[in-house]
Design a protein around this motif. Structure first.
Motif, PDB file in Angstrom:
ATOM      1  N   ASP A 183       0.811  -1.218   0.000  1.00 49.25           N
ATOM      2  CA  ASP A 183       0.000   0.000   0.000  1.00 49.25           C
ATOM      3  C   ASP A 183       0.842   1.265   0.000  1.00 49.25           C
ATOM      4  N   CYS A 184       1.763   1.373   0.961  1.00 52.02           N
ATOM      5  CA  CYS A 184       2.504   2.635   1.117  1.00 52.02           C
ATOM      6  C   CYS A 184       3.943   2.555   0.601  1.00 52.02           C
ATOM      7  N   GLY A 185       4.420   1.345   0.310  1.00 53.55           N
ATOM      8  CA  GLY A 185       5.754   1.200  -0.261  1.00 53.55           C
ATOM      9  C   GLY A 185       6.900   1.248   0.734  1.00 53.55           C
ATOM     10  N   THR A 186       6.614   1.405   2.011  1.00 54.54           N
ATOM     11  CA  THR A 186       7.695   1.444   2.995  1.00 54.54           C
ATOM     12  C   THR A 186       8.139   0.021   3.330  1.00 54.54           C
ATOM     13  N   GLU A 187       9.361  -0.095   3.781  1.00 55.74           N
ATOM     14  CA  GLU A 187       9.877  -1.384   4.202  1.00 55.74           C
ATOM     15  C   GLU A 187       9.487  -1.634   5.652  1.00 55.74           C
ATOM     16  N   PHE A 188       9.214  -2.891   5.976  1.00 54.84           N
ATOM     17  CA  PHE A 188       8.898  -3.245   7.357  1.00 54.84           C
ATOM     18  C   PHE A 188       9.563  -4.570   7.695  1.00 54.84           C
ATOM     19  N   PHE A 189       9.735  -4.786   8.963  1.00 56.71           N
ATOM     20  CA  PHE A 189      10.465  -5.915   9.513  1.00 56.71           C
ATOM     21  C   PHE A 189       9.517  -7.083   9.750  1.00 56.71           C
ATOM     22  N   PHE A 190       9.843  -8.255   9.246  1.00 62.05           N
ATOM     23  CA  PHE A 190       9.079  -9.486   9.472  1.00 62.05           C
ATOM     24  C   PHE A 190      10.009 -10.441  10.214  1.00 62.05           C
ATOM     25  N   SER A 191       9.869 -10.454  11.544  1.00 59.65           N
ATOM     26  CA  SER A 191      10.817 -11.167  12.395  1.00 59.65           C
ATOM     27  C   SER A 191      10.651 -12.686  12.299  1.00 59.65           C
ATOM     28  N   ALA A 192      11.668 -13.393  12.751  1.00 53.83           N
ATOM     29  CA  ALA A 192      11.630 -14.854  12.769  1.00 53.83           C
ATOM     30  C   ALA A 192      10.491 -15.351  13.653  1.00 53.83           C
ATOM     31  N   SER A 193      10.244 -14.672  14.780  1.00 52.16           N
ATOM     32  CA  SER A 193       9.155 -15.105  15.664  1.00 52.16           C
ATOM     33  C   SER A 193       7.789 -14.873  15.011  1.00 52.16           C
ATOM     34  N   GLU A 194       7.652 -13.789  14.246  1.00 55.20           N
ATOM     35  CA  GLU A 194       6.393 -13.555  13.522  1.00 55.20           C
ATOM     36  C   GLU A 194       6.204 -14.631  12.450  1.00 55.20           C
ATOM     37  N   GLN A 195       7.270 -14.997  11.771  1.00 57.57           N
ATOM     38  CA  GLN A 195       7.191 -16.041  10.752  1.00 57.57           C
ATOM     39  C   GLN A 195       6.763 -17.369  11.369  1.00 57.57           C
ATOM     40  N   GLU A 196       7.301 -17.651  12.538  1.00 60.39           N
ATOM     41  CA  GLU A 196       6.935 -18.881  13.238  1.00 60.39           C
ATOM     42  C   GLU A 196       5.460 -18.844  13.634  1.00 60.39           C
ATOM     43  N   PHE A 197       4.987 -17.701  14.120  1.00 56.43           N
ATOM     44  CA  PHE A 197       3.579 -17.528  14.468  1.00 56.43           C
ATOM     45  C   PHE A 197       2.695 -17.768  13.236  1.00 56.43           C
ATOM     46  N   TYR A 198       3.071 -17.166  12.098  1.00 58.30           N
ATOM     47  CA  TYR A 198       2.310 -17.348  10.859  1.00 58.30           C
ATOM     48  C   TYR A 198       2.237 -18.828  10.494  1.00 58.30           C
ATOM     49  N   ALA A 199       3.370 -19.527  10.618  1.00 58.70           N
ATOM     50  CA  ALA A 199       3.409 -20.952  10.280  1.00 58.70           C
ATOM     51  C   ALA A 199       2.514 -21.763  11.211  1.00 58.70           C
ATOM     52  N   GLU A 200       2.521 -21.446  12.500  1.00 57.83           N
ATOM     53  CA  GLU A 200       1.680 -22.156  13.467  1.00 57.83           C
ATOM     54  C   GLU A 200       0.201 -21.971  13.158  1.00 57.83           C
TER      55      GLU A 200
END
Length: 100
Positions: free
Chosen positions: A11-28
């Protein structure tokens, strides 16, 4: 197993951080896609009621004139009547719909 990533918001084109713990949460949770929006844009969509809606930029709904099949009154409906099925005014639709 997971490594921190930097993603770009669609949407806005800015970069944002996708942490390892967030990735693990998404996978769960069974999510297979990475987030496409930054946390600020996701929050804004939720506040505006557009969390799952695709009609963000639609204008007013187009209405079509029709004649009620039950009482004969002129009415407007949010779909184009095709003629092969009856169309009801709001009152007659409510009366018929409450029977089920």
């Amino acid at each position: 197993m997971y490594e921190d990533k930097t993603l770009t918001c669609r949407d806005c084109g800015t970069e944002f951080f996708f942490s390892a713990s967030e990735q693990e949460f998404y996978a769960e949770k069974g999510f297979t896609n990475e987030p496409g929006r930054c946390p600020q844009c996701r929050a804004a969509r939720k506040r505006n009621g557009n969390g799952f809606s695709r009609g963000d930029n639609r204008g007013p709904r187009e209405m079509y004139k029709a004649t009620c099949a039950a009482c004969g009154a002129e009415t407007e409906v949010p779909f184009r009547p095709r003629g092969d099925r009856p169309v009801y005014c709001r009152d007659c639709f409510s009366k018929n719909n409450n029977r089920y």
